[in-house]
Design a protein around this motif. Structure first.
Motif, mmCIF file in Angstrom:
data_model
loop_
_atom_site.group_PDB
_atom_site.id
_atom_site.type_symbol
_atom_site.label_atom_id
_atom_site.label_comp_id
_atom_site.label_asym_id
_atom_site.label_seq_id
_atom_site.Cartn_x
_atom_site.Cartn_y
_atom_site.Cartn_z
ATOM 1 N N ARG A 116 0.866 -1.178 0.000
ATOM 2 C CA ARG A 116 0.000 0.000 0.000
ATOM 3 C C ARG A 116 0.905 1.231 0.000
ATOM 4 N NH1 ARG A 116 -5.324 -1.511 1.965
ATOM 5 N NH2 ARG A 116 -5.295 -3.400 3.268
ATOM 6 N N ARG A 136 -3.075 4.005 -2.199
ATOM 7 C CA ARG A 136 -3.263 3.131 -3.345
ATOM 8 C C ARG A 136 -2.449 1.862 -3.167
ATOM 9 N NH1 ARG A 136 -3.155 6.984 -8.767
ATOM 10 N NH2 ARG A 136 -4.756 8.465 -8.086
ATOM 11 N N SER A 194 0.995 1.055 -10.424
ATOM 12 C CA SER A 194 -0.031 1.346 -9.431
ATOM 13 C C SER A 194 -1.346 0.737 -9.871
ATOM 14 C CB SER A 194 -0.195 2.862 -9.262
ATOM 15 O OG SER A 194 0.970 3.429 -8.738
ATOM 16 N N HIS A 220 -5.715 0.082 -8.401
ATOM 17 C CA HIS A 220 -6.754 0.375 -7.423
ATOM 18 C C HIS A 220 -7.419 -0.916 -6.987
ATOM 19 C CE1 HIS A 220 -6.507 4.665 -8.439
ATOM 20 N NE2 HIS A 220 -6.471 4.290 -9.721
ATOM 21 N N LEU A 221 -8.050 -0.849 -5.778
ATOM 22 C CA LEU A 221 -8.841 -1.987 -5.343
ATOM 23 C C LEU A 221 -9.932 -2.249 -6.384
ATOM 24 C CD1 LEU A 221 -9.286 -1.194 -1.533
ATOM 25 C CD2 LEU A 221 -7.863 -2.981 -2.534
ATOM 26 N N GLU A 256 -9.557 -3.193 -9.416
ATOM 27 C CA GLU A 256 -9.082 -2.989 -10.799
ATOM 28 C C GLU A 256 -8.324 -4.229 -11.260
ATOM 29 O OE1 GLU A 256 -6.043 -0.020 -13.266
ATOM 30 O OE2 GLU A 256 -6.307 0.185 -11.098
ATOM 31 N N SER A 290 -14.848 3.409 -0.632
ATOM 32 C CA SER A 290 -14.170 3.769 -1.872
ATOM 33 C C SER A 290 -12.770 4.226 -1.587
ATOM 34 C CB SER A 290 -14.937 4.882 -2.594
ATOM 35 O OG SER A 290 -14.916 6.073 -1.838
ATOM 36 N N GLU A 291 -11.967 4.227 -2.627
ATOM 37 C CA GLU A 291 -10.570 4.601 -2.438
ATOM 38 C C GLU A 291 -10.432 6.053 -2.038
ATOM 39 O OE1 GLU A 291 -6.611 4.518 -5.145
ATOM 40 O OE2 GLU A 291 -7.917 2.777 -5.109
ATOM 41 N N GLU A 292 -11.400 6.897 -2.440
ATOM 42 C CA GLU A 292 -11.300 8.304 -2.061
ATOM 43 C C GLU A 292 -11.376 8.474 -0.551
ATOM 44 O OE1 GLU A 292 -12.987 7.147 -4.526
ATOM 45 O OE2 GLU A 292 -11.977 8.117 -6.206
ATOM 46 N N HIS A 346 -10.134 6.526 1.501
ATOM 47 C CA HIS A 346 -8.983 5.837 2.079
ATOM 48 C C HIS A 346 -7.720 6.673 1.951
ATOM 49 C CE1 HIS A 346 -7.240 2.374 3.789
ATOM 50 N NE2 HIS A 346 -6.571 1.952 2.731
ATOM 51 N N GLN A 347 -7.910 7.973 1.739
ATOM 52 C CA GLN A 347 -6.755 8.822 1.508
ATOM 53 C C GLN A 347 -6.078 9.211 2.808
ATOM 54 O OE1 GLN A 347 -8.299 12.074 -0.714
ATOM 55 N NE2 GLN A 347 -8.130 11.019 -2.686
ATOM 56 N N ASP A 366 2.679 8.278 -7.000
ATOM 57 C CA ASP A 366 2.329 6.925 -6.570
ATOM 58 C C ASP A 366 3.542 6.074 -6.294
ATOM 59 O OD1 ASP A 366 -0.540 6.788 -8.760
ATOM 60 O OD2 ASP A 366 -0.333 7.507 -6.703
#
Length: 741
Positions: free
Chosen positions: A675, A679, A691, A693-694, A696, A718-720, A722-723, A737
């Protein structure tokens, strides 16, 4: 809120101690004092003693002479050899003398220099029998305090050249005669309650020394303390430490280990010694070996104390400055770590200077019995605690080596009462310095019973309390109990602890009871508001009353202790209920310290949260790699369930042409998933990094692809979301990344 003082009738009872129902209150006991001792030090002067051995014996005898802390104690020092015809087998170098003043102790220090090693023709044998006779002659009759003999010897009984054991006897016949006399003297010592503590060095007769110890009176300081025993050391160099240990056990004294400090010629050095909180009388003893060495003493507050006079609550007397052993006697010493500063004069050879503390606590115990007037067959709780001249003692480390014992005695029975401070079997609070226990009065008991409680052990002058209670029949008119709930027993000066008293009235008419503060430990200043001390009890039933116990602004800091009593207001001598209460009184930290503490705690907490957040964001636990061959699933592989920042796996074949995922320990064929910045990053065996995404799907070969899921993420995460909190607010400054946080 300012609290009023106690009502006058209650204040009058402040001077009372535990009293049975119907008995007049006893007057408060005088402040505790150290029990004196009667001590004789016997020192071997036989010809086998070298000049250095004599020096060591002198120093050891001086340690006892200067270290004794009770002013009315008596000390004698007697050297002994033998009578080989015309000589005295004993040399009374220091006749019995008190140690009340610095001059008394100085004389004792000076006279120990009269000890010598006898030469040929001076009676160079070893006559233990004559030495014991001389010591017992000083200790005959009733004496105030223990009677102790310390015997220092380097040899065996040898009176083969002494005609006093039979002019016609020779050799072993005389020794046998002397040995028989020793047996008679040991019987006398036993009858007169005289203890003998032998200390041998060199080629000694261990069996004979054991005989001296076991044949004497088997007294002890307490149930946890030893009875007289012989000690044998390898050389005279160890005599001082061994004698101090024997003195400690016999005298019920506390003693530190000897601190040996090398001091160069003309140089300076420091030694550290600790005086415990329970010590009320003691001595710091410095074995200098050379009178030209000067010593000064610094208390735990960093102040150099006077060698004569007072400073604060302490009194000081020094003696032995002109000798090889110097002692500073202190009454009411400041507890803590003391510094002994040692200064050698030019021309003094390098020496090892020894420092030791010997002390004792003058204590007074307090005992409560509940109910104060019991019935036959009723369960009774007994509690025992102690205080010194200046403070209550509740520190478990200061009490752990002491014995708290109690028993109840009536017509035809005496029953021990096990006491503890572990919140069990009648003890209400753990480690509060109040030792309690339960006992059931025998159903056949009649008349009255006597409760006896004793606190004893090494380091204190023991104390015994006795409470006599008349047995009652039928229910008492008033019965009381108390509770304090979850009270915080750490209070600031001027603060209070709150409690409740529950009173049951069995008399059928309205009554009044009263709460009384009594038997306060030295320095404890506590009171209950006057309006809360009187309890109006209705004619029947049970009533509960709240009260506040306030500790005054000028109460002693640290442990405070009082006895609270509920008495019949019509007859204040009739104690209905009583209990011992202790609290720790300390100034609260200044607001600035609190603010600093809160700020530091907040910073540490924030840093810890961020650290854990970042570590969790790097942790690959929960990641699952799914393998696809085209659109066909070929299984999945979960990251190991242990903290790690890298998930390693490789692609193999489960069978010919059947791809398969497996864990990897690393190597050229490993894929590494991690991680980074919220990402995922995948490093291939070919050195490429990409890189993803979850969720993907990415290709790992012309026909195979993988997709990564996170089983630890909540549904819809969502990944957003998880920032990184530091980069989410400013996405334009987000690292690439390929950069690790």
């Amino acid at each position: 809120m300012r609290l009023s003082v106690l009502a006058s009738t209650a204040a009058a009872l402040l001077l009372s101690t535990s009293s049975p129902a119907g008995a007049a209150p006893q007057q408060q006991q005088p402040e505790p004092v150290i029990t004196p001792a009667n001590i004789v030090v016997l020192v071997d002067e036989s010809s086998s003693i070298s000049a250095q051995d004599v020096d060591r014996e002198r120093d050891a005898a001086a340690l006892i002479a200067l270290g004794e802390f009770a002013p009315s104690s008596t000390i004698a020092v007697v050297g002994f050899g033998s009578d080989n015809g015309g000589q005295s087998p004993v040399d009374v170098v220091c006749p019995p003398s008190t140690v009340a003043t610095a001059q008394d102790r100085q004389r004792l220090s000076d006279c120990t220099r009269g000890l010598k090693s006898r030469k040929s023709g001076e009676g160079e044998g070893t006559d233990h029998a004559a030495a014991l006779q001389q010591a017992l002659s000083y200790l005959e009759g009733d004496k105030n305090g223990p009677k102790l003999i310390f015997l220092l010897t380097d040899g065996k009984l040898d009176v083969s050249d002494s005609p006093r054991y039979g002019p016609d006897n020779v050799g072993d016949q005389r020794n046998r005669t002397a040995s028989e006399l020793i047996g008679t003297l040991l019987q006398q010592a036993n009858r007169e309650k005289t203890q003998i503590w032998p200390l041998g060095f060199g080629n000694v007769d261990q069996a004979q020394l054991d005989r001296f110890a076991k044949g004497s009176f088997q007294g002890q300081c307490g149930v946890k303390s030893p009875t007289p025993a012989a000690t044998v050391v390898s050389s005279s160099a160890d005599v001082a430490q061994a004698l101090i240990k024997a003195f400690q056990a016999a005298r019920c004294a506390g003693a530190s280990d000897i601190q040996r400090t090398p001091v160069s010629s003309g140089g300076t050095a420091e030694a550290k010694v600790t005086i415990p909180v329970i010590a009320t009388d003691g001595s710091i003893l410095v074995t200098k070996h050379d009178s030209r060495i000067a010593v000064s003493y610094v208390d735990p507050d960093g102040r150099t104390v006077p060698k004569s006079g007072t400073q604060g609550d302490s009194t000081f007397q020094v003696s032995g400055e002109n000798g090889t052993v110097e002692g500073l006697r202190i009454v009411n010493p400041l507890p803590g770590t003391w510094t002994v500063k040692i200064t050698s004069a030019p021309g003094v050879p390098p020496l090892d200077v020894s420092t030791v503390v010997m002390y004792q606590g003058a204590v007074r115990s307090s005992m409560t019995v509940n109910p104060p007037a019991p019935q036959a067959g009723q369960e009774v709780t007994v509690a025992l605690s102690l205080h010194t001249r200046s403070r209550s003692i509740t520190d478990p480390s200061a009490l752990k080596d002491l014995s708290f014992t109690a028993d109840v005695e009536g017509e035809g029975f005496t029953t021990p009462i096990p006491l503890n401070d572990d919140a069990q079997n009648g003890d209400s609070r753990n480690q509060d310095g109040v030792y309690s226990g339960k006992i059931v009065i025998p159903g056949e008991a009649k008349g009255a019973v006597k409760f006896t409680g004793t606190v004893a052990g090494i380091g204190i002058s023991s104390d015994t309390r006795i409470v006599e209670a008349a047995l009652v029949t039928g229910p008492r008119p008033l019965v009381a109990t108390t509770t304090f709930g979850n009270t915080d027993w750490n209070v600031a000066p001027g603060d209070t602890v709150s409690g409740t008293v529950t009173v049951t009235n069995n008399s059928g008419r309205a009554r009044k009871a009263r709460i009384v503060v009594a038997d306060a430990a030295p320095g404890t200043v506590a009171s209950i508001p006057g309006e809360q001390t009187v309890l109006d009890v209705p004619p029947s039933g049970t009533s509960t009353f709240d009260f506040d116990l306030a500790f005054a602004d000028d109460t002693v800091k640290g442990a405070n202790a009082v006895t609270l009593r509920v008495v019949d207001d019509e007859n204040p001598d009739d104690v209905i209920y009583e209990w011992r209460l202790t609290a720790n009184v300390e100034e609260p930290p200044p607001l600035t310290q609190i603010a600093i503490g809160i700020t530091i705690a907040a910073v540490v907490t924030t840093a810890l949260v961020l650290f854990l957040h970042r570590r969790r964001r790097r942790d690959v636990r929960g990641l699952v790699v799914h393998l696809y061959d085209g659109h066909r699933s070929r299984g999945d592989l979960a990251a190991p369930e242990q903290p790690s920042s890298v998930f390693r796996f490789h692609l193999g074949e489960a069978a010919a042409g059947v791809p398969h995922l497996a864990h990897s320990a690393g190597g050229e064929d490993s894929y590494e998933l991690s991680r980074v910045g919220g990402r995922l990053q995948l490093r291939t065996p070919y050195g490429d990094t990409q890189s993803l995404h979850l969720g993907e799907r990415v290709d790992v070969s012309p026909s195979l692809s993988i997709e990564v899921e996170d089983e630890h993420s909540p549904v819809g995460f969502s990944e957003e979301h998880h920032q990184d909190p530091f980069t989410a607010a400013e996405p334009q400054q987000r690292p690439s990344d390929n950069h690790l946080l």
